[in-house]
Design a protein around this motif. Sequence first.
Motif, short mmCIF file in Angstrom:
data_model
loop_
_atom_site.label_atom_id
_atom_site.label_comp_id
_atom_site.label_asym_id
_atom_site.label_seq_id
_atom_site.Cartn_x
_atom_site.Cartn_y
_atom_site.Cartn_z
N UNK A 26 0.97 -1.19 0.02
CA UNK A 26 0.03 0.14 -0.38
C UNK A 26 1.42 1.21 -0.06
N UNK A 27 0.10 2.21 -0.39
CA UNK A 27 0.90 3.56 -0.57
C UNK A 27 0.10 4.60 1.52
N UNK A 79 5.50 -3.83 7.27
CA UNK A 79 7.48 -3.49 6.47
C UNK A 79 7.60 -2.51 5.63
N UNK A 80 8.48 -1.71 5.97
CA UNK A 80 9.17 -0.79 4.74
C UNK A 80 10.56 -1.33 3.88
N UNK A 81 10.49 -2.60 4.63
CA UNK A 81 11.41 -3.24 2.53
C UNK A 81 10.99 -2.50 1.72
N UNK A 82 12.80 -2.43 0.55
CA UNK A 82 12.86 -2.14 -0.13
C UNK A 82 11.29 -2.59 -1.40
N UNK A 83 10.87 -2.12 -2.43
CA UNK A 83 9.58 -2.80 -2.69
C UNK A 83 10.62 -4.22 -3.93
N UNK A 84 11.83 -3.49 -4.36
CA UNK A 84 12.42 -4.56 -5.29
C UNK A 84 13.03 -5.63 -4.70
N UNK A 107 4.49 0.96 0.90
CA UNK A 107 5.83 1.41 -0.26
C UNK A 107 5.72 3.47 -1.06
N UNK A 108 5.96 3.92 -0.22
CA UNK A 108 5.48 5.37 -0.67
C UNK A 108 6.60 6.43 -0.21
N UNK A 109 6.87 6.65 -1.69
CA UNK A 109 8.61 7.39 -1.37
C UNK A 109 7.91 8.53 -0.63
N UNK B 158 13.28 13.26 -2.01
CA UNK B 158 12.18 13.44 -2.11
C UNK B 158 11.21 11.82 -2.92
N UNK B 159 12.14 11.08 -3.34
CA UNK B 159 12.29 9.96 -3.27
C UNK B 159 14.03 8.75 -3.73
N UNK B 160 13.50 8.24 -2.56
CA UNK B 160 15.22 6.77 -2.54
C UNK B 160 15.02 6.54 -3.49
N UNK B 161 13.60 6.28 -3.73
CA UNK B 161 14.36 4.72 -4.87
C UNK B 161 14.97 4.87 -6.39
N UNK B 162 14.50 5.98 -6.73
CA UNK B 162 14.87 6.87 -8.51
C UNK B 162 15.65 7.42 -8.24
#
Lengths: 158, 198
Positions: A26-27, A79-84, A107-109, B158-162
């Motif tokens: 979820x976000x 969990x705040x694990x990395x989505x990948x 999962x919400x950046x 504001x975006x650690x992923x990318x």
Amino acid sequence: MKIFIYFALLLTFLNCVSNQSKLEVYDFQGIKHFLYQSDEKVYVVNFWATWCAPCVKELPYFEQLQENYKTNIEVLLISLDFPNQLESKLKPFLEKKQIKSKVIVLDDVDMNAWIPKIDSNWDGAIPVTLIYNSKKRQFYAQSFTYDQLQDEVQKFLN
Amino acid sequence: MRNISLLILMALITTTLSAQKGYNIGDVATDFKLENIDGNYVSLSGFSEAKGFILIFTCNTCPYAVAYEDRIEALNKKYAPMGYPVVAIMPNNTNIKPGDSLEAMKKRAIEKGFTFPYLIDSEQTIFPQYGATKTPHVYILEKVLVENIVRYIGAIDDNYKDASLVKIKYVENAVDELLNNKEVHLNKTKAIGCSIKI
């Protein structure tokens, strides 16, 4: 039209099959209602990740708590694990440790937007835990032992 | 009765505020003398040309810190020539995180081609003064006469992923504002990070 119905059925079927091993992701909007449930239960919400050693260390205590208070407490592990890394890290971890509490993935950046909404004093370090019921809520920026966790939860059960 | 409630409320607020350790915006940041990966000791006072610093508590082992390695290097490349060098400090207890030892830091810096100082807070006395709690944790300091004033605390963007999907470059915006003699309008941001191991 018939084809359409078959297709819809097929989709439903596929969805059911894949749900067996699929994590709920979820976000922040999506997890919000998990943070504000207003029934009789005490909710213990722990933010963690497999890469966070102190989180992993205290996880058994949350499991133990859920086991010991099956009816009146609900433990939720966010969990705040990395989505990948959900397939490669989180899933194998949950299986290996045989985690029984409910696990969902956040999962919400845009962390600067949602972190303060969970607690204004939270600076983003994990683990943190939120304990709440319909009457009160408290946020803990700390690690727990089982006894500490039980003591805090007792305050909500009384 | 209302007065009493108000008093209790105020006492609670005061306790909460004083419980937060470390620097706030506008505070004077301490200097330090910490060992760099090249064996030399580095202090902020050694940067006589600097207008300020992008001070980052970071490490080898935290996945968020790793996700930002290239962006930290890019910050140094861009802003060191403009007077705002990156100074990175590794705050973790290396007994708990052997992957953050000075030797491991050196190795990582070479692999990634870091051009900024990568220091170790081996006594773990500096990060608590700043109030850093996690990696990465950024403090932008502006040099005012001989003092370094805290102007920004928080995340890199504001975006650690990318990096390509970043909408707000918190640190770049803040340094740009300081370079233009403007006030940093977004001076505190939050992000998930790995707690510093003590």
